[in-house]
Write a protein that holds these residues in place. Structure first.
Motif, PDB file in Angstrom:
ATOM      1  N   ARG A   8     -49.904 -71.113 -12.534  1.00  0.00           N
ATOM      2  CA  ARG A   8     -49.198 -70.289 -11.561  1.00  0.00           C
ATOM      3  C   ARG A   8     -48.032 -69.535 -12.238  1.00  0.00           C
ATOM      4  N   SER A   9     -47.340 -70.234 -13.112  1.00  0.00           N
ATOM      5  CA  SER A   9     -46.215 -69.621 -13.812  1.00  0.00           C
ATOM      6  C   SER A   9     -46.195 -70.160 -15.229  1.00  0.00           C
ATOM      7  N   LEU A  10     -45.890 -69.270 -16.188  1.00  0.00           N
ATOM      8  CA  LEU A  10     -45.827 -69.707 -17.583  1.00  0.00           C
ATOM      9  C   LEU A  10     -44.774 -70.785 -17.783  1.00  0.00           C
ATOM     10  N   ALA A  11     -43.713 -70.701 -16.952  1.00  0.00           N
ATOM     11  CA  ALA A  11     -42.650 -71.685 -17.101  1.00  0.00           C
ATOM     12  C   ALA A  11     -43.152 -73.086 -16.802  1.00  0.00           C
ATOM     13  N   GLU A  12     -44.212 -73.164 -15.978  1.00  0.00           N
ATOM     14  CA  GLU A  12     -44.722 -74.474 -15.597  1.00  0.00           C
ATOM     15  C   GLU A  12     -45.833 -74.967 -16.503  1.00  0.00           C
ATOM     16  N   ALA A  13     -46.276 -74.114 -17.430  1.00  0.00           N
ATOM     17  CA  ALA A  13     -47.353 -74.501 -18.340  1.00  0.00           C
ATOM     18  C   ALA A  13     -46.817 -75.492 -19.366  1.00  0.00           C
ATOM     19  N   PRO A  14     -47.702 -76.357 -19.901  1.00  0.00           N
ATOM     20  CA  PRO A  14     -47.248 -77.268 -20.957  1.00  0.00           C
ATOM     21  C   PRO A  14     -46.850 -76.494 -22.205  1.00  0.00           C
ATOM     22  N   ARG A  15     -46.038 -77.133 -23.012  1.00  0.00           N
ATOM     23  CA  ARG A  15     -45.547 -76.468 -24.227  1.00  0.00           C
ATOM     24  C   ARG A  15     -46.172 -77.112 -25.462  1.00  0.00           C
ATOM     25  N   ALA A  16     -46.346 -76.274 -26.481  1.00  0.00           N
ATOM     26  CA  ALA A  16     -46.747 -76.797 -27.785  1.00  0.00           C
ATOM     27  C   ALA A  16     -45.887 -76.124 -28.835  1.00  0.00           C
ATOM     28  N   LEU A  17     -45.787 -76.806 -29.946  1.00  0.00           N
ATOM     29  CA  LEU A  17     -45.049 -76.255 -31.077  1.00  0.00           C
ATOM     30  C   LEU A  17     -46.052 -75.464 -31.898  1.00  0.00           C
ATOM     31  N   TYR A  18     -45.730 -74.170 -32.143  1.00  0.00           N
ATOM     32  CA  TYR A  18     -46.681 -73.316 -32.851  1.00  0.00           C
ATOM     33  C   TYR A  18     -46.312 -73.154 -34.310  1.00  0.00           C
ATOM     34  N   GLN A  19     -47.351 -73.189 -35.148  1.00  0.00           N
ATOM     35  CA  GLN A  19     -47.150 -72.836 -36.550  1.00  0.00           C
ATOM     36  C   GLN A  19     -48.214 -71.822 -36.926  1.00  0.00           C
ATOM     37  N   GLU A  20     -47.767 -70.686 -37.427  1.00  0.00           N
ATOM     38  CA  GLU A  20     -48.690 -69.683 -37.924  1.00  0.00           C
ATOM     39  C   GLU A  20     -48.734 -69.863 -39.438  1.00  0.00           C
ATOM     40  N   VAL A  21     -49.906 -70.214 -39.952  1.00  0.00           N
ATOM     41  CA  VAL A  21     -49.975 -70.672 -41.342  1.00  0.00           C
ATOM     42  C   VAL A  21     -51.097 -69.993 -42.107  1.00  0.00           C
ATOM     43  N   GLY A  22     -51.112 -70.229 -43.439  1.00  0.00           N
ATOM     44  CA  GLY A  22     -52.201 -69.796 -44.294  1.00  0.00           C
ATOM     45  C   GLY A  22     -53.171 -70.950 -44.506  1.00  0.00           C
ATOM     46  N   PRO A  23     -54.376 -70.690 -45.076  1.00  0.00           N
ATOM     47  CA  PRO A  23     -55.434 -71.701 -45.163  1.00  0.00           C
ATOM     48  C   PRO A  23     -55.092 -72.899 -46.067  1.00  0.00           C
TER      49      PRO A  23
END
Lengths: 879, 118
Positions: free
Chosen positions: A584-599
């Protein structure tokens, strides 16, 4: 009124002598006239006069404004008296110096960091305004859209301003350098009430999309790049390849949240970041109106936020307002730790004071004879009391002065040992109140400890004291000393127990795996040449080539980049969902820690691959979007099935197919009991959307696994970077182990100090018990002599002394343990420092009790052995 | 005073402190006089009945000087020696008068009591 300075006092004394002399001679002359011999006449005159010195003393005492001279005389006498027992004086001064020094240092830091208001105009009206994510129960930064709405609608604020962390690469004037940059709204400095050193703040015209590029420099950058010249205003600086006009310079020492070098207007930042209401990257600070309370402001802002909720439901629903006063926020993390340390160091001071009191008591007993003789020679009681107090005040002032020296050097040490993330302000010198504090404590200590023996001495029975040969034996004295020692031991045990608990915590943390192999990994960042950053593909190519060159360096086992180094202070959490329908709202969505990485990131970090695969070179922009998740997310969201092949939706990116599961990695501290998310999602940097590349690439950090050390690697790394353009600064060079130990800093710092304090306390308490046993043995010399004459062996005498030591330290340990049982759980819940060990830990408590009793016995052994070596014949003959 | 109580009691009449002050003022009011002479004069006038402890004379002199009732001056004696001569100030005379009046009242009161008792 006549002023009596020391020199005129000497004349005064000489005249008094002459007057007395005249009297005696006249009297003697008269007796000679009556027919006595001269010698007889003089003797008789003197006898009739009575106590000559006493009369002089009474004349002196009656002098008004004579006090200065008297004080000086007392001080001179005290110096002489103390220099006759240098050992006693040294121990007393050093004891006081350590206690006072440690207290002043900690108090200085505490005052600067917790008690002093932040250095802005009317800081009590400044507040931080956060979004309060009601689902996550977590305060978050604010989107630019929210900030602008608040700015337009917020009545409770006089002004509101926003700041975003955006580092910059400066290439001109001078050599290329990485700068800590901030994007700020116009009126930011006005909100804080800080006046610029030169120039002006950003105008509303500059603070908007496409506005003229303007910059404000820190004092340091201004001096470095423009030699501190006023002509800097209007000159250009090149940041990330764009020329910005310098419009202002900040005063030296300006500090807000963290150190920073250069400011640019928020409104001309990355439009993608500014437009998206689900991107929360601004720190908001506001100045309350004078007539508005925090509660009223909170209520009004919540109403405003509800309206915003309704208009932008998809991004905003489920968010409230969190508001905290500036000082509260800035000191929040350090406050419990510093208060704990303050309490600990206060205990050390108490122990030190008990020690000095003990020393003075023992000394006054030993001086019973001296005092009795002085009294017999006509010194008034007031004079003896004044003399004793002068002595102890002198000791205290000397201790205070030496303590100040210790405080000066150790304040810097404490600040250096202080973990950076606990530092709201960059520096803490000794503050004036701390200085007064030290001298106040030392003065008070002196008067108190001077008073005890002085009061005691005023009860001295002259005859008894002289007859007894000056040992002034008294059971009361021994009891007082024993009580002080038991108190010292109890306090020491509390400190030892605290240090022990923290020590066990750190040991537990070291044994805790962060989820990656921290050994032999070097991390660093590179400021890409502006020529490479015009397009997303340019950035990608530049980084791919850079990583290739680094891999060529001999000794490098694996290398790749990431947007987030685990356990670093950076945060990169965002919403995701696994359902087909978005929440319903992004604020209510679960959170994850993102890492943008190389192979090659997985290999470089040494994170285990649990299922499926990690990224490959084929996972590029054109290929099907794939993600890798960690074991925590897999367990929480796919408890029953294999997550491989499942689809996960990521905000600002889209759906991706899970191709692998890797081990969970600690990020928010090693033992953070309630971070707002444990889930971790990895995305191939090649697959992030082109439009987001400008926002992400400044965070890219190279992770290099190599058995070689930093010193030998660094030149090769620099050379590899330079091949891509010599205008690319290398910065933030650190080992992964430094990040790990940094994550323990908030606990290691108090541990180091607590261990130091506990050690100090142990030494002081040992000195204390040594003094008491020595004194008690000296008192019992006669008894020991008789015992030995009657056949007691030296071993029995030693046992007798040690027995007393065991009684004293045992009683202290018992009381201390009881206190620790009460204090430890309270402190643990208050400061949240312990991990992996319960506040009532039998192992820790038992060990520290043993250590303390052991140290006490060691201290008792010396006087015990001395007593056992007495020659009984000599002792008895002496009597 | 308690300190002295351990020493053998002197058979001489101990003089109350306030009284000593009054006597000193009285003697010094006649002419400038040095400490030794004050002791002699008191003894002569009282017919050897009053014997003051010499040690306590000087503190009293210094006290009176500090209060501004006596002033002191170094002068040459008849014997050709330097000595400190005390004389009474204006304030000192007033004080003397007040003390004398007080003393008189006290004596009258005491004798009244004593005579009534008989």
């Amino acid at each position: 009124m006549k002023w009596s300075w020391p020199w005129s006092r000497r004349i005064w004394e000489r005249r008094m002598d002459a007057e007395f002399q005249f009297h005696l001679e006249s009297q003697a002359q008269d007796y000679v006239g009556q027919g006595m011999s001269r010698e007889e006449a003089e003797q008789r005159a003197r006898r009739e006069f009575g106590g000559l010195e006493l009369a002089k003393e009474e004349c002196r005492d009656g002098q008004p404004l004579e006090s200065l001279g008297q004080v000086l005389r007392d001080i001179r006498y005290a110096f002489r008296s103390l220099s006759r027992s240098p050992g006693f004086a040294a121990v007393a001064v050093v004891t006081l110096a350590l206690g006072i020094g440690a207290n002043t240092a900690i108090f200085s830091v505490l005052k600067r960091m917790v008690l002093d208001p932040p250095p802005y105009r009317q800081p009590e009206r400044l507040v931080f305004v956060w979004l309060n994510n009601l689902t996550l129960k977590h305060f978050t930064l604010v989107s630019y859209g929210d900030f602008r709405d608040w700015q337009r609608a917020a009545h409770p604020f006089e002004r509101i301003a926003a700041l975003r962390f955006q580092d910059r690469n400066l290439t001109a004037p001078g050599t290329a350098e990485h700068l800590k940059g901030r994007e700020i709204s116009s009126g930011f400095f006005e909100t804080l009430g800080v006046r610029l050193l030169l120039g002006r703040e950003f105008t509303a015209e500059e603070d908007q999309e496409g506005g003229p590029p303007a910059a404000i420099l820190s004092d340091a950058v201004w001096r470095d790049r423009f030699g501190g010249s006023g002509a800097a205003i209007g000159k250009p600086v090149t940041l990330d390849g764009v020329d910005y006009t310098v419009v202002g310079v900040l005063p030296a020492g300006f500090h807000f949240w963290s150190d920073s070098d250069v400011y640019t207007p928020a409104g001309r930042g990355d439009p993608l970041t500014l437009r998206d209401r689900s991107v929360h990257s601004f720190l908001c600070v506001a100045r309350l109106r004078a007539d508005v309370t925090l509660g009223q402001a909170q209520a009004e802002m919540s109403t405003i936020q509800q309206h915003i909720d309704e208009v932008y439901a998809a991004a905003e629903r489920g968010q409230g307002i969190g508001m905290l006063r500036l000082q509260e926020q800035l000191a929040g993390d350090v406050r419990p730790t510093l208060l704990l340390l303050m309490a600990a160091v206060g205990l050390v001071l108490l122990i030190a004071c008990a020690n000095v009191a003990n020393l003075l008591l023992a000394r006054s007993a030993a001086r019973g004879r001296e005092l009795a003789i002085r009294a017999a020679l006509g010194a008034t009681r007031a004079r003896i009391v004044r003399q004793l107090i002068t002595e102890s005040v002198l000791l205290a002032v000397a201790g205070g002065a030496a303590g100040l020296l210790i405080a000066f050097s150790s304040t810097r040490l404490v600040m250096a040992a202080m973990p950076a993330n606990l530092l709201p302000t960059p520096s803490a010198g000794l503050s004036l109140p701390a200085l007064f504090f030290a001298f106040g404590v030392s003065g008070l200590a002196g008067i108190l400890f001077g008073l005890a023996p002085a009061l005691r001495s005023s009860k001295i029975d002259l005859g008894a004291s002289l007859k007894e040969g000056g040992r002034g034996s008294s059971a009361g004295q021994h009891r007082a000393q024993s009580t002080l020692v038991i108190l010292q031991m109890a306090l020491t045990l509390v400190l030892l127990a605290g240090a022990g608990l923290l020590f066990r915590t750190i040991r537990q943390l070291w044994e805790l795996s962060p989820g990656f192999d921290a050994r032999h990994v070097i991390t660093f960042k590179v400021g890409l040449s502006p020529s490479a950053t015009h397009t997303a593909s340019g950035v990608r190519t530049a980084f791919r080539q850079l990583v290739e060159r680094v891999r060529q360096i001999p000794g490098v086992e694996a290398a790749d980049f990431t947007t987030l180094v685990p356990l670093s202070p950076a945060d990169n959490a965002g919403p995701f969902w696994i359902t087909a329908e978005p929440p319903r709202s992004l604020a209510e969505a679960p959170r994850a820690l993102y890492q943008e990485v190389g192979p090659d990131y997985l290999r470089a970090m040494g994170i285990p691959l649990l299922e499926g695969r990690f990224f490959s070179k084929e996972d590029t922009a054109g290929a099907a979007p794939v993600v890798v998740v960690d074991s925590a997310l897999a367990r929480a969201y796919f408890p029953e099935k294999n997550p491989i092949g499942e689809t996960i939706h990521i905000a600002h990116w889209g759906p991706g197919r899970i191709v692998g599961v890797i081990g969970h990695v600690s990020h928010y501290g090693l033992a953070n009991p309630n971070p707002y998310t444990q889930n971790e999602i990895y995305i191939s940097f090649d697959q992030i959307l082109d439009e987001w590349v400008p926002a992400f690439y400044p965070a890219l950090t190279l992770v290099v696994r190599t058995p070689l050390d930093m010193a030998s690697m660094l030149p090769a790394i620099k050379a590899a970077v330079d091949q891509g353009g010599s205008d690319q600064p290398v910065y933030d060079v650190e080992t992964l182990e430094e990040f790990v130990s940094g994550a323990m800093a908030s606990r290691r710092f108090p541990l180091m100090l607590l261990v130091a304090f506990a050690g100090l306390a142990l030494v002081l308490a040992s000195v204390g018990i040594y003094g008491v046993i020595s004194y008690s043995m000296a008192q019992r010399v006669r008894e020991i002599g008789i015992r030995m004459a009657l056949g007691a062996r030296p071993g029995e005498i030693v046992r007798m002394a040690l027995g007393e030591g065991v009684r004293l330290s045992g009683a202290g340990a018992g009381i201390g343990l009881a206190a620790a049982l009460v204090i430890a759980p309270a402190l643990s819940s208050f400061s949240n420092l312990l991990f992996g060990v319960r506040p009532i830990d039998p192992l820790t408590f038992g060990t520290v009790a043993l250590v303390m009793v052991g140290a006490a016995l060691l201290a008792c052994y010396l006087p015990a052995r001395r007593a056992a070596r007495l020659d009984p014949l000599a002792v008895l003959r002496h009597e | 005073m308690s300190r002295m109580s351990r020493q053998p009691e002197s058979s001489d009449t101990e003089i109350l402190q306030g009284t000593l002050d009054m006597l000193i003022l009285k003697v010094a009011a006649l002419e400038p006089i040095h400490g030794y002479a004050i002791v002699q004069r008191l003894r002569q006038i009282s017919g050897e009945a009053l014997r003051i402890r010499q040690g306590s004379l000087y503190p009293a002199l210094y006290r009176l000087e500090n209060r501004g009732w006596l002033k002191a001056e170094w002068k040459t004696t008849e014997g050709g020696r330097e000595a400190k001569f005390y004389s009474v100030t204006k304030a000192g005379r007033k004080q003397l008068d007040a003390e004398r009046a007080g003393w008189k009242r006290l004596c009258e009161a005491i004798s009244l009591v004593l005579e009534t008792g008989e």
